[in-house]
Design an enzyme around this catalytic site. Structure first.
Site: not given
Ligand code: FRU
Length: 555
Positions: A68, A253
């Site tokens: 992300d 998310e």
């Molecule tokens: C989204 C996610 C978020 C989390 C991060 C962990 O892709 O799952 O929810 O904070 O990646 O790397």
């Protein structure tokens, strides 16, 4: 597959593979002279492994795993892109915040890791704001701090049950270079504590003069909103969820909530809520959906909710391809319009993508607008203004008009390229299907097809024969979206890079983004028409191969 979950893959709607028609030898005119680009500084590039898939226009870390985008903020003339990063390997783990900056969102400089996982916690996703009034008291009135809110994912021995997630704060007094954790972290826990409470996105809510945070309880499919005067003490405002969750197995998310004027009229402001969902995307696996509505300082109320039990096609999506996830907006982006960036991958197969020594790229940053389309407000997307300027300055080939009858026509050798902007208008006329093939091989056997189906009124990005595809059975092949013609024609912009194809159709009302892994030498462009004659007009092709988005040229 996402390490945090083990869910069955969403099965995308597949259509039979297309046969690649023969490329004809026809040569078409090319006018403007080609630009000469400087070579990248090879000394600081890591080019062992699979360098043919190293993006030129899109950000990739030099080595190791990235997911992300985090901490998107514009500050003192620089765009900051922090991101989920594993400093120790090319797979998800040791989650930390990597860091890159850019002056134009196209040329990035990679910096040392900003926040490291340690013995107590991993640093999951979050956001950054400039605390201009020093409301947190963590800076000084004349040198305001940058404040990050992120998710602490606790480990055994941390004093929290392993796996618990809570929101923590870190601040920077040197414009984002180094970060200190707040001494009384975490600043926000759920009661009871949760292993799925994460991804705080903070913004300044001007009408109420407070900081606004949205965060998810991922497995409960809820966005929780909070307010704060100082970024440290948070008060619950409200929950946003769907009346009938159509995807009980999926996770919500990376939420984002921001205002946008409708049809460019600032007196008609709406609020957009982005919810990234995995795995329930329109293209299978992970994707970014959004809702348009109103936010009154407490509650977000969406308009036009799909009826209970709807499938993904009844929802609104930032992108209809397989590779656009965890998208969010930059805080403080100049120019007024929201600017997003998304992770160009999919949890269905992100860990199998065949690039080394890095894994993970960001999609092109996009400028958003909200327009009334077919009676409902919908987002439109275009590459940021800086990109359009780059293309305008350097278009290498223009073709006024070209007709193709029941076959495929390769464009002139002068239009060859790996990193390209291609704009054209497709009029299918009597053809059942018409479109173009990018990153095509000289023998016509492979290529990524962009297909308009005049009978079904659909646009498809078809990567079934695009090069290396067999690294994961979940690497879905075709991504299809309903698109209507305007006066019998479709205007599209296609951006190709070493490992991606992005298609912007109908003034950005529809975008399709897919990763592709072609051979380095597959650099042809061809047009095709099936069962009839199609006309292609106002074709403009720009070679962008001299642009290096991955840390070599911070302008
Ligand atoms: C989204 C996610 C978020 C989390 C991060 C962990 O892709 O799952 O929810 O904070 O990646 O790397």
């Amino acid at each position: 597959m996402h390490p945090l979950q083990r869910f069955p893959n969403f099965i995308p709607r597949l259509r039979p593979a297309w046969l690649f028609a023969l490329l004809s030898a026809s040569i078409v005119a090319c006018v403007a002279p080609c630009r000469a680009f400087a070579s990248p500084a090879s000394s600081d590039r890591v080019e062992d492994g699979t360098s043919q898939w190293r993006s030129a226009l899109h950000y990739t870390p030099q080595r190791n795993w990235m997911n992300d985008p985090n901490g998107l903020v514009y500050h003192n003339g620089l765009y900051h892109l922090f991101y989920q990063y594993n400093p120790a390997g090319n797979a998800w783990g040791n989650m930390s915040w990597g860091h890159a900056t850019s002056r134009d969102l196209l040329h990035w400089r990679e910096h040392p890791v900003a926040m490291h996982a340690d013995a107590n916690e991993e640093i999951f996703s979050g956001s950054i704001v400039v605390d201009a009034r020093n409301s947190s008291g963590l800076g000084a009135p004349h040198s305001p701090p940058l404040v990050a809110l992120y998710t602490s994912a606790y480990k055994e021995g941390s004093g929290h049950a392993p796996g618990i997630q809570a929101q923590s704060l870190a601040y920077s007094l040197d414009d984002g270079k180094t970060w200190q954790p707040y001494k009384r972290n975490p600043v926000l826990t759920l009661a009871p504590e949760s292993k799925q409470f994460r991804d705080p996105k903070v913004s300044w809510y001007a009408p109420g003069a407070f900081w606004l945070m949205s965060a998810v309880v991922a497995d409960a499919h809820v966005v929780k909103m909070y307010r704060s005067d100082n970024l440290i003490d948070w008060t619950f405002l409200s929950d946003f969820s769907l009346p009938d969750t159509p995807h009980r197995e999926a996770l919500w998310e990376m939420p984002d909530l921001f205002p946008v004027p409708l049809d460019g009229d600032s007196s008609k402001q709406k609020w957009v809520m982005i919810v990234n969902v995995n795995p329930w995307s329109i293209a299978g696996g992970s994707g970014a959906m959004y809702f348009v509505g109103d936010f009154d300082g407490k509650t977000f109320k969406p308009e036009h909710m799909p009826p209970a039990g709807s499938d993904p096609s009844r929802y609104l999506w930032l992108d209809h391809g397989a590779d656009y996830y965890a998208a969010g907006t930059f805080a403080g982006a100049p120019g007024g319009a929201p600017v997003t960036i998304g992770w160009m991958s999919n949890w269905d197969y992100a860990d199998r993508v065949p690039t080394t020594p890095w894994k993970g790229a960001m999609a092109l940053p996009r400028k958003l607008a909200l327009k009334t389309i077919n009676g409902t407000p919908q987002l439109t997307f275009e590459p940021v203004t800086q990109y359009a300027a780059l293309v305008r300055a350097s278009t290498t080939a223009r073709i006024g008009e070209l007709s193709v009858s029941s076959g495929t026509q390769a464009l002139a050798p002068s239009t060859r390229g790996v990193v390209q902007d291609i704009e054209l208008t497709i009029s299918p006329q009597s053809a059942e299907r018409a479109g173009l093939i990018v990153r095509a091989s000289t023998d016509g056997k492979t290529g990524t097809r962009i297909v308009y189906d005049a009978r079904l009124h659909t646009l498809t990005l078809d990567r079934s024969n695009s090069g290396v595809t067999g690294f994961s059975p979940a690497f879905s092949k075709q991504h299809i979206v309903n698109v209507d013609l305007t006066n019998g024609a479709l205007r599209i912009r296609v951006v190709t890079d070493s490992d991606s194809v992005e298609v912007f159709a109908n003034d950005g009302a529809t975008v399709i983004t897919d990763l592709v892994f072609p051979a380095r030498e597959d650099d042809r462009v061809a047009l095709f028409a099936d069962n009839g004659t199609a006309t292609f007009r106002d074709i403009a092709i720009t070679d962008l191969s001299g642009e290096h988005g991955t840390g070599q040229a911070d302008r």
